[in-house]
Design a protein around this motif. Structure first.
Motif, PDB file in Angstrom:
ATOM      1  N   PRO A 252       0.969  -1.240   0.010  1.00 53.35           N
ATOM      2  CA  PRO A 252      -0.099  -0.050   0.011  1.00 53.35           C
ATOM      3  C   PRO A 252       0.955   1.409   0.158  1.00 53.35           C
ATOM      4  CG  PRO A 252       0.044  -0.985   2.253  1.00 53.35           C
ATOM      5  CD  PRO A 252       0.618  -2.104   1.153  1.00 53.35           C
ATOM      6  N   ASP A 253       0.489   2.321  -0.819  1.00 52.03           N
ATOM      7  CA  ASP A 253       1.030   3.589  -0.736  1.00 52.03           C
ATOM      8  C   ASP A 253       1.236   4.175   0.559  1.00 52.03           C
ATOM      9  OD1 ASP A 253       1.476   3.307  -3.364  1.00 52.03           O
ATOM     10  OD2 ASP A 253       0.070   4.930  -4.132  1.00 52.03           O
ATOM     11  N   GLY A 254       2.025   4.847   1.130  1.00 52.63           N
ATOM     12  CA  GLY A 254       2.052   5.513   2.518  1.00 52.63           C
ATOM     13  C   GLY A 254       3.782   5.615   2.801  1.00 52.63           C
ATOM     14  N   ARG A 255       3.633   6.365   3.939  1.00 53.90           N
ATOM     15  CA  ARG A 255       4.892   6.740   4.475  1.00 53.90           C
ATOM     16  C   ARG A 255       5.165   5.921   5.919  1.00 53.90           C
ATOM     17  NH1 ARG A 255       7.163  11.643   2.704  1.00 53.90           N
ATOM     18  NH2 ARG A 255       5.467  12.818   1.349  1.00 53.90           N
ATOM     19  N   LEU A 375       3.144  -4.562   5.147  1.00 58.22           N
ATOM     20  CA  LEU A 375       3.375  -6.056   4.752  1.00 58.22           C
ATOM     21  C   LEU A 375       1.960  -7.005   5.387  1.00 58.22           C
ATOM     22  CD1 LEU A 375       6.914  -6.434   5.308  1.00 58.22           C
ATOM     23  CD2 LEU A 375       5.593  -6.762   3.109  1.00 58.22           C
ATOM     24  N   GLY A 376       1.646  -6.429   6.512  1.00 59.75           N
ATOM     25  CA  GLY A 376       0.447  -7.401   7.192  1.00 59.75           C
ATOM     26  C   GLY A 376       1.167  -8.927   7.466  1.00 59.75           C
ATOM     27  N   ALA A 417      10.606 -15.532  12.938  1.00 63.70           N
ATOM     28  CA  ALA A 417       9.709 -16.541  12.189  1.00 63.70           C
ATOM     29  C   ALA A 417       8.703 -15.643  11.331  1.00 63.70           C
ATOM     30  CB  ALA A 417       8.565 -16.752  13.379  1.00 63.70           C
ATOM     31  N   THR A 418       8.388 -16.478  10.419  1.00 63.41           N
ATOM     32  CA  THR A 418       7.344 -15.680   9.328  1.00 63.41           C
ATOM     33  C   THR A 418       5.832 -16.597   9.239  1.00 63.41           C
ATOM     34  OG1 THR A 418       7.756 -17.601   7.551  1.00 63.41           O
ATOM     35  CG2 THR A 418       9.306 -15.650   7.899  1.00 63.41           C
ATOM     36  N   ARG A 419       5.129 -16.074   8.357  1.00 61.42           N
ATOM     37  CA  ARG A 419       3.752 -16.842   8.374  1.00 61.42           C
ATOM     38  C   ARG A 419       3.937 -18.153   8.009  1.00 61.42           C
ATOM     39  NH1 ARG A 419       1.389 -14.681   2.385  1.00 61.42           N
ATOM     40  NH2 ARG A 419       3.403 -14.495   1.247  1.00 61.42           N
ATOM     41  N   HIS A 499       3.517  -8.993  13.526  1.00 58.42           N
ATOM     42  CA  HIS A 499       2.119  -9.332  13.441  1.00 58.42           C
ATOM     43  C   HIS A 499       1.625 -10.012  14.701  1.00 58.42           C
ATOM     44  CE1 HIS A 499      -0.986 -10.024  10.492  1.00 58.42           C
ATOM     45  NE2 HIS A 499      -1.234 -11.407  10.910  1.00 58.42           N
ATOM     46  N   GLY A 500       1.737  -9.472  15.897  1.00 57.37           N
ATOM     47  CA  GLY A 500       1.370  -9.833  17.061  1.00 57.37           C
ATOM     48  C   GLY A 500       2.422 -10.780  17.777  1.00 57.37           C
ATOM     49  N   GLY A 501       3.707 -11.222  17.183  1.00 55.24           N
ATOM     50  CA  GLY A 501       4.633 -11.963  17.802  1.00 55.24           C
ATOM     51  C   GLY A 501       5.463 -11.123  18.746  1.00 55.24           C
TER      52      GLY A 501
END
Length: 641
Positions: A252-255, A375-376, A417-419, A499-501
């Motif tokens: 997503p576009d943004g800063r 990135l979510g 860790a990753t998804r 992501h909550g980790g």
């Protein structure tokens, strides 16, 4: 490159652009990657130096000619920290020397961090490839030399204050002329470097690997034609550029911003260093601005601007574009703002560069943290953050000098860790991709015994997917020795949770004098219980000042309070790395996975309850197969959280 995808090009348009059909261009691109791997294999097989043979501290690349602006279509699989600097290294070295001055069989060398990136031990060797009197390519190898002079044997120390202390600087110059050694250049290197009997045969091996690369490229040109070969270079680079642009467009576009810290420099711990990462993403382009970064450090923990550039692309390859082979085209959609004179863009003579990866690792961590929201679920946890390189040297009883570097400190540790799953606990950190020196090789090279290499329980960042566990390493030194210890990231957790980790643990280093260790006398390894640290000398870390155990609320022990540690025989250094970051809510982790972690001693029974809300019963030490989850108690614990 037009807006049309490369996949959408018709056959005629593709051939007009790349002077080859799609199949031939792909074959040549793959062959270039084969060539650099073939070059690398020769070095691994024949190198004398432990840093090349056991660490994989080199990389091989191919670059296009000057009329293409030296694009880099292929790199080896070894040291990733060289990827983003070597295209500029080739361009800057050749342009300064003069492309028209080169002849067949020449080899150029340069190692100036401000011209070619990295540090002075990482010497660039560059060989032109001619076809019908015309340079059509360059093969290059950047390889870490065991020593390049300076005030510290092997160089690894954060204490050096200027370029004159870091070691010999070589401006672009000839090492071989038309296949013959240039005696004055060899003399310059060997008159200034320690361990010449190791360095000299390694240079000869590197020269032969370059010659092999040249021969294999000539074979490709003879078979497919020079224009097809040059077109394949353009195609490989364009593919990489398109892949990165497409990956950036998915964000997503943004800063986005983050601020990351480095513990201290080698003068004292009064100055805090911060790396500012400000990201602006629009469409398929991304800008990273380092303008808020601290001024360059007083000692050689700095990076040069090319190192910062390299760190940016490594972070983005990890996060958004991991599948396409790296080329210099990966930068095409990325803009950098790097003011001179910062800790990630130092300038000579006082902005000394040697331990550059400690500053660029903060860049990688900063990009990981800054882009976490964008990135979510694709976010990636942080790794152990600092190589914590241990550099030791001394003299054997027979008078022979020895040096052991990057073997017995915190050089290897956990990822985040990753998804996709839990993180590995024993790797090189994100910008290296090196080997792990074998224990037998270490003990044959230096008078030391590697007593312990194990994981630290409850050190991994908790999450739906667990971060990697911290690594504990104990090394016993058998002779008098002097040591430089370089753990630059223990003040804060580098294994960031995403992501909550949750974040991983903070590491530390201790020295156990002979009377405290007494491994030979007692006939047992040093304990890992808290009581053992009462007799230890803290080297670095955030510790309880009384017990000297790790304590996030404790006092910071500055890594360079003793710049050089002088030890007697039977002394032991203990390193514990930082832990890797977790991914996702820990209370969403499968209870059986937590039970397995308890059985394998990644997590304690108490940690399972505190961090995951899982009640595990049994004795993991004496009866690991009998460990089980109390399902009802776990449900109550998680409901009450």
């Amino acid at each position: 490159m037009t807006s049309a995808s490369l996949r959408d090009l018709g056959d005629a348009e593709f051939h007009a652009r790349y002077a080859a059909d799609r199949f031939t261009a792909s074959v040549l691109g793959n062959r270039m990657r084969y060539i650099v791997e073939h070059m690398s294999t020769g070095i691994l097989r024949n190198a004398f130096s432990l840093i090349l043979r056991d660490w994989y501290d080199f990389n091989a690349t191919i670059s296009g000619p000057a009329e293409q602006n030296y694009p880099m279509p292929a790199v080896g699989k070894s040291l990733a920290a060289f990827f983003g600097t070597m295209s500029e290294a080739v361009r800057n070295t050749v342009e300064e020397f003069g492309p028209g001055e080169l002849r067949e069989g020449d080899v150029l060398v340069s190692n100036d961090p401000y011209r070619v990136g990295n540090h002075v031990n990482d010497v660039c060797f560059i060989r032109p490839v001619f076809h019908d009197g015309r340079v059509v390519s360059y093969v290059s190898i950047r390889a870490h030399q065991l020593d390049m002079g300076g005030i510290v044997p092997a160089g690894f120390s954060a204490t050096k204050r200027n370029v004159y202390e870091t070691g010999l600087v070589i401006a672009p110059t000839l090492l071989y002329r038309e296949g013959r050694p240039v005696r004055s250049t060899f003399n310059l290197i060997l008159d200034n470097a320690r361990f010449g009997p190791i360095i000299l045969p390694d240079i000869k091996t590197i020269n032969q690997s370059l010659a092999l690369g040249e021969r294999l490229i000539r074979e490709s040109v003879d078979r497919y034609g020079v224009e097809a070969f040059l077109g394949a270079i353009r195609y490989a680079v364009d593919r990489s550029a398109e892949s990165m642009a497409s990956a950036l467009a998915s964000l997503p576009d943004g800063r986005y911003s983050s601020r990351e810290s480095i513990d201290a420099d080698g003068v004292d711990d009064s100055v805090a260093y911060e790396v500012a990462v400000d990201v602006t993403k629009v469409g398929d382009r991304l800008e990273i601005d380092f303008s808020g970064t601290s001024p360059q450090a007083r000692t050689c923990i700095n990076a040069a601007a090319l190192d910062a550039k390299c760190a940016v692309v490594m972070a983005l390859k990890f996060l958004v574009d991991p599948t396409e082979p790296y080329t210099s085209g990966a930068f095409r959609s990325i803009d950098l703002v790097i003011p001179p004179g910062t800790v990630v863009s130092a300038v000579p003579p006082d902005g000394a560069v040697f331990m550059y990866w400690e500053s660029t690792q903060a860049i990688i961590r900063g990009i990981f943290r800054a882009l976490e929201q964008a990135l979510g679920e694709r976010a990636v946890g942080g790794d152990y953050g600092s190589l914590s390189i241990h550099n030791a040297n001394g003299v054997l009883p027979g008078g022979i000098p020895w040096v052991g570097t990057a073997q017995c400190g915190g050089e290897h540790g956990p990822w985040g860790a990753t998804r996709h799953g839990d993180a590995d606990s024993y790797q090189s950190f994100y910008q290296v991709n090196a080997l792990d020196p074998a224990t037998e090789a270490i003990e044959s090279d230096i008078p030391a015994v590697l007593l312990r290499k194990e994981y630290v329980t409850d050190s991994a960042g908790a999450g739906t997917h667990r971060g990697g566990a911290a690594v504990r390493k104990d090394t016993l030194y058998l002779t008098d020795a002097e040591h430089w210890s370089n753990p630059l990231s223990t003040r804060t957790a580098t294994g960031i949770g995403v992501h909550g980790g949750r974040a991983g643990s903070q590491g530390a280093v201790w020295l156990f004098p002979p009377e405290a260790a007494d491994v030979a006398g007692r006939g047992v390894l040093l304990s890992v219980d808290d009581a053992v640290y009462a007799d230890a000398v803290p080297v670095a870390g955030v510790l309880d000042p009384e017990s000297k155990t790790t304590d996030p609320a404790g006092r910071y022990f500055y890594f360079c309070s003793t710049p050089v540690w002088h030890t007697e025989p039977q002394s032991v250094f203990r390193y514990e790395t930082n832990g890797g970051g977790g991914w996702g809510d820990p209370f969403a982790r499968d209870p059986q996975a937590v039970c397995d972690d308890v059985r394998d001693e990644y997590v304690s029974i108490a940690g399972a309850l505190a961090d995951y809300g899982v009640v595990v019963v049994g004795d993991p030490e004496r009866d690991p197969e009998g460990v089980r989850v109390d399902v009802e108690a776990t449900a109550r614990a998680r409901a009450a959280a």
